[in-house]
Design a protein around this motif. Structure first.
Motif, PDB file in Angstrom:
ATOM      1  N   TYR A   1       0.863  -1.168   0.000  1.00  0.00           N
ATOM      2  CA  TYR A   1       0.000   0.000   0.000  1.00  0.00           C
ATOM      3  C   TYR A   1       0.907   1.228   0.000  1.00  0.00           C
ATOM      4  O   TYR A   1       1.738   1.376   0.892  1.00  0.00           O
ATOM      5  N   LYS A   2       0.738   2.115  -0.975  1.00  0.00           N
ATOM      6  CA  LYS A   2       1.549   3.338  -1.013  1.00  0.00           C
ATOM      7  C   LYS A   2       0.620   4.527  -1.201  1.00  0.00           C
ATOM      8  O   LYS A   2      -0.196   4.557  -2.119  1.00  0.00           O
ATOM      9  N   LEU A   3       0.747   5.500  -0.304  1.00  0.00           N
ATOM     10  CA  LEU A   3      -0.071   6.703  -0.330  1.00  0.00           C
ATOM     11  C   LEU A   3       0.850   7.910  -0.301  1.00  0.00           C
ATOM     12  O   LEU A   3       1.756   7.990   0.537  1.00  0.00           O
ATOM     13  N   THR A   4       0.638   8.844  -1.212  1.00  0.00           N
ATOM     14  CA  THR A   4       1.393  10.085  -1.250  1.00  0.00           C
ATOM     15  C   THR A   4       0.439  11.241  -0.981  1.00  0.00           C
ATOM     16  O   THR A   4      -0.541  11.411  -1.711  1.00  0.00           O
ATOM     17  N   LEU A   5       0.712  11.980   0.081  1.00  0.00           N
ATOM     18  CA  LEU A   5      -0.051  13.187   0.407  1.00  0.00           C
ATOM     19  C   LEU A   5       0.796  14.381   0.001  1.00  0.00           C
ATOM     20  O   LEU A   5       1.872  14.600   0.550  1.00  0.00           O
ATOM     21  N   ASN A   6       0.330  15.134  -0.976  1.00  0.00           N
ATOM     22  CA  ASN A   6       1.055  16.309  -1.457  1.00  0.00           C
ATOM     23  C   ASN A   6       0.654  17.536  -0.648  1.00  0.00           C
ATOM     24  O   ASN A   6      -0.469  17.625  -0.152  1.00  0.00           O
TER      25      ASN A   6
ATOM     26  N   PHE B   1      -2.771   7.157  -4.545  1.00  0.00           N
ATOM     27  CA  PHE B   1      -2.718   5.883  -3.833  1.00  0.00           C
ATOM     28  C   PHE B   1      -2.459   4.774  -4.846  1.00  0.00           C
ATOM     29  O   PHE B   1      -3.025   4.766  -5.945  1.00  0.00           O
ATOM     30  N   HIS B   2      -1.597   3.830  -4.464  1.00  0.00           N
ATOM     31  CA  HIS B   2      -1.329   2.653  -5.290  1.00  0.00           C
ATOM     32  C   HIS B   2      -1.341   1.419  -4.404  1.00  0.00           C
ATOM     33  O   HIS B   2      -0.643   1.375  -3.384  1.00  0.00           O
ATOM     34  N   TYR B   3      -2.151   0.436  -4.790  1.00  0.00           N
ATOM     35  CA  TYR B   3      -2.203  -0.856  -4.108  1.00  0.00           C
ATOM     36  C   TYR B   3      -1.677  -1.896  -5.090  1.00  0.00           C
ATOM     37  O   TYR B   3      -2.078  -1.938  -6.252  1.00  0.00           O
ATOM     38  N   TYR B   4      -0.744  -2.717  -4.607  1.00  0.00           N
ATOM     39  CA  TYR B   4      -0.175  -3.792  -5.425  1.00  0.00           C
ATOM     40  C   TYR B   4      -0.244  -5.077  -4.631  1.00  0.00           C
ATOM     41  O   TYR B   4       0.092  -5.107  -3.447  1.00  0.00           O
ATOM     42  N   SER B   5      -0.706  -6.123  -5.283  1.00  0.00           N
ATOM     43  CA  SER B   5      -0.666  -7.444  -4.644  1.00  0.00           C
ATOM     44  C   SER B   5      -0.141  -8.457  -5.644  1.00  0.00           C
ATOM     45  O   SER B   5      -0.409  -8.370  -6.838  1.00  0.00           O
ATOM     46  N   ASN B   6       0.639  -9.394  -5.129  1.00  0.00           N
ATOM     47  CA  ASN B   6       1.158 -10.498  -5.921  1.00  0.00           C
ATOM     48  C   ASN B   6       0.876 -11.759  -5.119  1.00  0.00           C
ATOM     49  O   ASN B   6       1.612 -12.107  -4.194  1.00  0.00           O
TER      50      ASN B   6
ATOM     51  N   ASN C   1      -2.954  -4.383  -9.565  1.00  0.00           N
ATOM     52  CA  ASN C   1      -2.616  -2.987  -9.307  1.00  0.00           C
ATOM     53  C   ASN C   1      -3.907  -2.190  -9.271  1.00  0.00           C
ATOM     54  O   ASN C   1      -4.726  -2.300 -10.183  1.00  0.00           O
ATOM     55  N   LYS C   2      -4.095  -1.393  -8.218  1.00  0.00           N
ATOM     56  CA  LYS C   2      -5.268  -0.525  -8.113  1.00  0.00           C
ATOM     57  C   LYS C   2      -4.784   0.858  -7.716  1.00  0.00           C
ATOM     58  O   LYS C   2      -3.865   0.998  -6.912  1.00  0.00           O
TER      59      LYS C   2
ATOM     60  N   LEU D   1     -10.286   3.603  -7.650  1.00  0.00           N
ATOM     61  CA  LEU D   1     -10.648   3.536  -6.232  1.00  0.00           C
ATOM     62  C   LEU D   1     -11.248   4.861  -5.770  1.00  0.00           C
ATOM     63  O   LEU D   1     -10.686   5.921  -6.019  1.00  0.00           O
ATOM     64  N   ASP D   2     -12.375   4.782  -5.080  1.00  0.00           N
ATOM     65  CA  ASP D   2     -13.072   5.964  -4.582  1.00  0.00           C
ATOM     66  C   ASP D   2     -12.811   6.108  -3.092  1.00  0.00           C
ATOM     67  O   ASP D   2     -13.345   5.360  -2.278  1.00  0.00           O
ATOM     68  N   PHE D   3     -11.996   7.083  -2.727  1.00  0.00           N
ATOM     69  CA  PHE D   3     -11.646   7.310  -1.324  1.00  0.00           C
ATOM     70  C   PHE D   3     -12.584   8.303  -0.635  1.00  0.00           C
ATOM     71  O   PHE D   3     -12.365   8.654   0.514  1.00  0.00           O
ATOM     72  N   THR D   4     -13.634   8.746  -1.329  1.00  0.00           N
ATOM     73  CA  THR D   4     -14.590   9.660  -0.718  1.00  0.00           C
ATOM     74  C   THR D   4     -15.143   9.030   0.555  1.00  0.00           C
ATOM     75  O   THR D   4     -15.442   7.836   0.587  1.00  0.00           O
ATOM     76  N   ASN D   5     -15.259   9.820   1.596  1.00  0.00           N
ATOM     77  CA  ASN D   5     -15.739   9.393   2.915  1.00  0.00           C
ATOM     78  C   ASN D   5     -14.724   8.543   3.675  1.00  0.00           C
ATOM     79  O   ASN D   5     -15.066   7.974   4.706  1.00  0.00           O
ATOM     80  N   SER D   6     -13.498   8.432   3.200  1.00  0.00           N
ATOM     81  CA  SER D   6     -12.452   7.733   3.953  1.00  0.00           C
ATOM     82  C   SER D   6     -11.825   8.710   4.938  1.00  0.00           C
ATOM     83  O   SER D   6     -11.602   9.875   4.615  1.00  0.00           O
TER      84      SER D   6
END
Length: 142
Positions: A41-46, A53-58, A68-69, A98-103
């Motif tokens: 899980y990688k999140l960048t707040l500017n 946001f980038h989610y990667y699973s293998n 990848n999402k 991905l919709d992060f609204t209301n997160s």
């Protein structure tokens, strides 16, 4: 009286910006299982109030094995709680789904008043999200 009021407003604005400066940055959580499955899980707040946001699973036995999402939008902070918003017209495309609204996440940092040697890593703890697999996730500042 006007001068005192103006000074108080300027000071309160500076404290708001200092919270943004502290929260802005890159956050990462990498999880590996015994079967060598990987979740990242990688999140960048500017500092300009946008996020990526980038989610990667293998997952070796997964179909498909690699996923990848992506998500993006805007964020605000108030009382150490960060709220995310995504605009349906601007922030969604074929890649960013991905919709992060209301997160909402809690911004956790060591208090400046804490003079102990205790190490508290700066992190974001997801409190609420409509993305069910994001709830209770803690990602750490890099």
């Amino acid at each position: 009286m006007k001068a005192i009021f103006t000074i108080l407003i300027l000071i309160s604005n500076l404290t708001l910006f200092s919270q943004v400066d502290k929260a802005a940055g890159d956050y990462l959580l990498t999880l590996k299982t015994k079967e060598n499955d990987l979740f990242e899980y990688k999140l960048t707040l500017n500092e300009d109030g946008t996020f990526f946001f980038h989610y990667y699973s293998n997952i070796k036995q997964g179909i498909p094995p690699e996923v990848n999402k992506y998500g993006k939008g805007k964020w605000t902070i108030e009382n150490k709680v960060i709220s995310f918003f995504s605009d349906k017209q601007k922030d969604f495309d074929e890649k960013h789904t991905l919709d992060f609204t209301n997160s909402k996440v809690r911004f956790v940092i060591k208090s400046p008043r804490d003079k102990t040697d205790q190490i508290i890593k700066t992190r974001l703890q997801f409190l609420d999200s409509e993305i069910f697999w994001m709830e209770r996730i803690e990602i750490f500042k890099i």
